[in-house]
Design a protein around this motif. Structure first.
Motif, short mmCIF file in Angstrom:
data_model
loop_
_atom_site.label_atom_id
_atom_site.label_comp_id
_atom_site.label_asym_id
_atom_site.label_seq_id
_atom_site.Cartn_x
_atom_site.Cartn_y
_atom_site.Cartn_z
N ASP A 280 36.70 42.14 47.26
CA ASP A 280 36.89 40.72 46.93
C ASP A 280 36.82 40.50 45.42
O ASP A 280 37.61 39.74 44.86
CB ASP A 280 35.87 39.84 47.63
CG ASP A 280 36.19 39.63 49.10
OD1 ASP A 280 37.29 40.02 49.53
OD2 ASP A 280 35.33 39.07 49.80
N LYS A 281 35.87 41.14 44.75
CA LYS A 281 35.74 41.00 43.31
C LYS A 281 36.98 41.56 42.60
O LYS A 281 37.48 40.96 41.64
CB LYS A 281 34.48 41.71 42.78
CG LYS A 281 33.21 41.03 43.19
CD LYS A 281 33.11 39.67 42.54
CE LYS A 281 31.81 39.01 42.91
NZ LYS A 281 31.69 37.66 42.43
N LEU A 282 37.47 42.69 43.06
CA LEU A 282 38.68 43.29 42.48
C LEU A 282 39.88 42.37 42.67
O LEU A 282 40.67 42.16 41.75
CB LEU A 282 38.94 44.66 43.11
CG LEU A 282 40.12 45.44 42.56
CD1 LEU A 282 39.92 45.74 41.08
CD2 LEU A 282 40.29 46.73 43.33
N ARG A 283 40.00 41.78 43.86
CA ARG A 283 41.09 40.85 44.14
C ARG A 283 40.98 39.61 43.26
O ARG A 283 41.97 39.11 42.73
CB ARG A 283 41.06 40.47 45.63
CG ARG A 283 42.26 39.74 46.11
CD ARG A 283 42.31 39.57 47.63
NE ARG A 283 41.02 39.55 48.30
CZ ARG A 283 40.58 40.52 49.11
NH1 ARG A 283 41.31 41.59 49.33
NH2 ARG A 283 39.41 40.41 49.71
N ASP A 284 39.75 39.11 43.04
CA ASP A 284 39.54 37.97 42.17
C ASP A 284 39.94 38.28 40.72
O ASP A 284 40.54 37.45 40.04
CB ASP A 284 38.09 37.50 42.20
CG ASP A 284 37.74 36.79 43.50
OD1 ASP A 284 38.66 36.43 44.25
OD2 ASP A 284 36.53 36.63 43.76
N GLU A 285 39.59 39.49 40.27
CA GLU A 285 39.96 39.89 38.91
C GLU A 285 41.48 39.97 38.75
O GLU A 285 42.03 39.57 37.73
CB GLU A 285 39.31 41.23 38.55
CG GLU A 285 37.81 41.13 38.35
CD GLU A 285 37.18 42.48 38.11
OE1 GLU A 285 37.90 43.47 37.91
OE2 GLU A 285 35.93 42.54 38.14
N ARG A 286 42.17 40.48 39.76
CA ARG A 286 43.63 40.55 39.71
C ARG A 286 44.25 39.15 39.71
O ARG A 286 45.23 38.92 39.03
CB ARG A 286 44.16 41.33 40.91
CG ARG A 286 43.91 42.80 40.83
CD ARG A 286 44.56 43.51 41.98
NE ARG A 286 44.08 44.88 42.04
CZ ARG A 286 44.05 45.59 43.14
NH1 ARG A 286 44.47 45.09 44.28
NH2 ARG A 286 43.61 46.82 43.11
#
Length: 129
Positions: free
Chosen positions: A120-126
Motif C-alpha cells: 500500500d505504501k509503495l502504491r501511494d508513493e507511485r
C-alpha cells in the motif's frame, strides 16, 4: 463483514471511544438528564470489549478463529488502516499464545499484514509521483 461501513462496528466490538472524551455523566453521581429523563450512572449500559473476551477464551479454536478474522479484516477492509491501532493488539496477543500453532499462525498473519502495508505504501508513493 468486509464492506464499506465498518468503522462503527469495529469500534463497538472493541469498546473504543475517543481517549480525551470524558462523558459528562461521570462527573455527577446523581445522574444527568437525557431526553427528558434522569439517568443514573448505574443505569447506563455497560460497554464490553467483545474481541478481548474472545482473545481470552479458553478454547484454542475460538482464539484461532478470532486470529483469522482479525487477519482478514486487516487485509480486506476498505478502511483497514483506520482500524489498525484497534485490531493489531489482538494479533500481538496471539504471538504469545500458550498454543504453539496459534503463535506460528499469528507470526504468519503479522508478516501478511506487513506485506500488505508495504504494498500500500509503495502504491501511494507511485500515485504521488
Amino acid at each position: 463483514m468486509v464492506g464499506t461501513k465498518n468503522v462503527e462496528l469495529v469500534e463497538f466490538l472493541v469498546a473504543w471511544h475517543l481517549p480525551n472524551l470524558v462523558p459528562i455523566w461521570q462527573f455527577y453521581s446523581g445522574g444527568v438528564w437525557d431526553n427528558g429523563r434522569l439517568v443514573r450512572p448505574e443505569e447506563r449500559p455497560a460497554e464490553h470489549n467483545y474481541l478481548a473476551a474472545l482473545a481470552q477464551d479458553p478454547a484454542p479454536q475460538v482464539r484461532g478463529a478470532l486470529l483469522d478474522m482479525v487477519h482478514e479484516w486487516l487485509l480486506r477492509l476498505p478502511d483497514r488502516w483506520d482500524h489498525q491501532a484497534r485490531l493489531l493488539p489482538y494479533l500481538l496477543n496471539a504471538l504469545v499464545d500458550e498454543v504453539g500453532e496459534l503463535r506460528e499462525r499469528a507470526f504468519g498473519c503479522m508478516e501478511g499484514v506487513g506485506e500488505a502495508h508495504e504494498a500500500d505504501k509503495l502504491r501511494d508513493e507511485r500515485d504521488r509521483q
